[in-house]
Design an enzyme around this catalytic site. Sequence first.
Site, PDB file in Angstrom:
ATOM      1  N   GLU A 242     -11.532  76.141  25.517  1.00  0.00           N
ATOM      2  CA  GLU A 242     -10.158  76.262  25.025  1.00  0.00           C
ATOM      3  C   GLU A 242      -9.556  74.882  24.769  1.00  0.00           C
ATOM      4  OE1 GLU A 242      -6.316  78.875  26.388  1.00  0.00           O
ATOM      5  OE2 GLU A 242      -7.183  77.473  27.835  1.00  0.00           O
TER       6      GLU A 242
ATOM      7  N   HIS B 285      -8.129  82.147  24.780  1.00  0.00           N
ATOM      8  CA  HIS B 285      -7.074  82.148  25.800  1.00  0.00           C
ATOM      9  C   HIS B 285      -6.978  83.511  26.489  1.00  0.00           C
ATOM     10  CE1 HIS B 285      -3.325  80.910  27.730  1.00  0.00           C
ATOM     11  NE2 HIS B 285      -2.876  82.122  27.453  1.00  0.00           N
TER      12      HIS B 285
ATOM     13  N   ASN C 168     -37.051  88.711   7.863  1.00  0.00           N
ATOM     14  CA  ASN C 168     -38.163  88.732   6.922  1.00  0.00           C
ATOM     15  C   ASN C 168     -37.757  88.104   5.587  1.00  0.00           C
ATOM     16  OD1 ASN C 168     -40.971  89.992   6.416  1.00  0.00           O
ATOM     17  ND2 ASN C 168     -39.776  90.679   4.649  1.00  0.00           N
TER      18      ASN C 168
END
Length: 696
Positions: A68, A46, A429
Amino acid sequence: MVEENLQQIFIEEATDLLKDLENSLIELEDRPTDFELINQIFRAMHTIKGSAALTGMTDISDFVHHAEDLLDQIRHETIEVNPDIIDILLKSSDLIKEMVNALYDSSIVVPKRTKEELIESINYFKEPEENVVSESRKENKDETEAIEKVIKVKVDLNESFFATGTDPILLIEDLAELGRILDININLTRIPELFELKPENCYLKWQLILKTKETIEQIHEVFLFVESDNNILVEDVTEDFDGDFDKTLADKLTGEILVERGIIDAKDIRESLETQNKLGDILETQGKVSKEQIEKVVEEQSKSRKIQEKSKIKVDADKLENLINSMADLVISQARLRELTINSQEKVSRELSNALDEMDTKIRTLQEDIMSTRMIPVGNTFIRYKRLVRDLSQEQNKDVNFILKGKETELDKTVIEKIADPLKHMIRNAIDHGIETPEERKAAGKDSEASLELKAYHKEGKVIIEVSDDGAGLNQEKILKKAIENGIITPEDELSEVEIYNLIMAPGFSTKEVVTETSGRGVGMDVVKNNIENLRGSVNISSEKGKGTTFRLKLPLTLAIIDGMKVKVGNDYFIIPLNSIVEFIRPKPEHLKTIESQGEAIQIRENYLSLARLYKILEIESNVKDPAKGLVVVVQEDNKQICILVDEIIGQQQAVIKSLEDNYTYVEGMAGAAILGDGNVAMILDIATIIKMSIR
């Protein structure tokens, strides 16, 4: 100019909010029913929407509005949180981030189709509007049976309120929809004189009395987006009212009523009363209190107000960098003054000497305070990898529990920025190479869920960062085979366990058979090694087959100023970092040994340490060739110790590190250069590299 400033403020605010938003969404996946977290995410969305609308970024605000809406339905429990919804919200966060970045980088183009596809996905998950409305009506119907209450609402908005994009009038209108407003009073005392008034600031403060059947929680809902940054008080005062009238007024003073209704502040009453004799003076005259008692209370009150007034401010990174550079210049000037005093032909007075010592102490304190401003917790860097771990583990169908430890450990901001990519490579990795699939782990007698730990802590004046997994561990045979195939080593080479593990950081090395988007191209771990060594740090690897692997980074606390020991070899000066020095010795002739295949060594108590002749390593002239006539500095790095032969030790000195690569070129064995008090330049030794060079 104002519009540019507003846009810059929006970019900075949105960037910070989006970082927190991404981390909160990752947490929400683990805690889908945490409504406090849901509201936190909703408030962030918001705020971004409101700020974007306020600064004219309608493209951003329109898109955020869709995300929203989805969060609003989660908040009202019309839809449940699941991994698919988290994916959509994370992708929305990514798109918003890209749209914000495009505001200052014209090379970034956000495809319209990408935004449209995301909006379609959001709408797919949203409940139909009529279902939401009917649910809301059902709730309202249930609430009609509630008893009517009288609620007092006090609202004190901070001066930056308008920057949130919220209209304060809408707050009052929303409250009016929840019931009937009996009374409303606006406090005008905060509004400054016209010539002091700033149109972008908010000076609003009001109080209203609301008669309603809604709950206190529903009243708070009106202020959901602004409550955390403003003073909002919601209080049930039903007992004070008889119908629509406040029955408690009879026993209250006029000033008390005016303050309670928010028409004036208590300080206005005090200021008016100050035109008369002060209460303390009256009580003292009457002999009811002593002057000392009054003064003590006033002093304590003053201290209390000062504590409450303390606050934090944001400082531009460039300004901070300029401050640190000025501090570095001051340290050099201090060393210059000290050098001139020491070398002066005239006798230095005790007063001058004491003044110099006092200045040294104050500059040291000032330096530590300034350097501390650049020290920040590693936590914010660590948390950002939650998203990376989530995406990679889903992509590879691996179940990974990501554990963070030592988030409060502080490190130089510059160092933190430069380790971001190395840490990303190591985490990639670990997931791609080290951690097995759930099926493979079960077959090996492990839990299906793997552990990946990122930890930071202080040790020996440095920061240690570890990336550990409980995966399959490194396969020595496979590493050796690949290294021989790639010509990195020969079949005749005899390597220790540590040296074998270090092969994975050789350029172009990879044991991955299939090239994927994540790995297999032979880039990554060599980048880690180079980046960390460029920071005057080091990388160590430990692994146990079937149990996991740990990558350990050892990093300097700061890149700006270090404590060092100035030494001399021939006509050249060098700085050895103080935290690398173990001890100084002048060896006896009988302690000098030559060990077959290992070269020269010095016996120190029960141990033999390799002797590194600095003049040979660096190919410079030396006045001392015999270690028994010179001095030996025992240094340590990564649990390895050697002896460095120098002509003489000058003394301890703070060194302002100047990058060689920025000003000249890379010199092997050197971590940088420092300007001495006499104006000459001394090289700062990179002990880890010197150790490697000495055993070639």
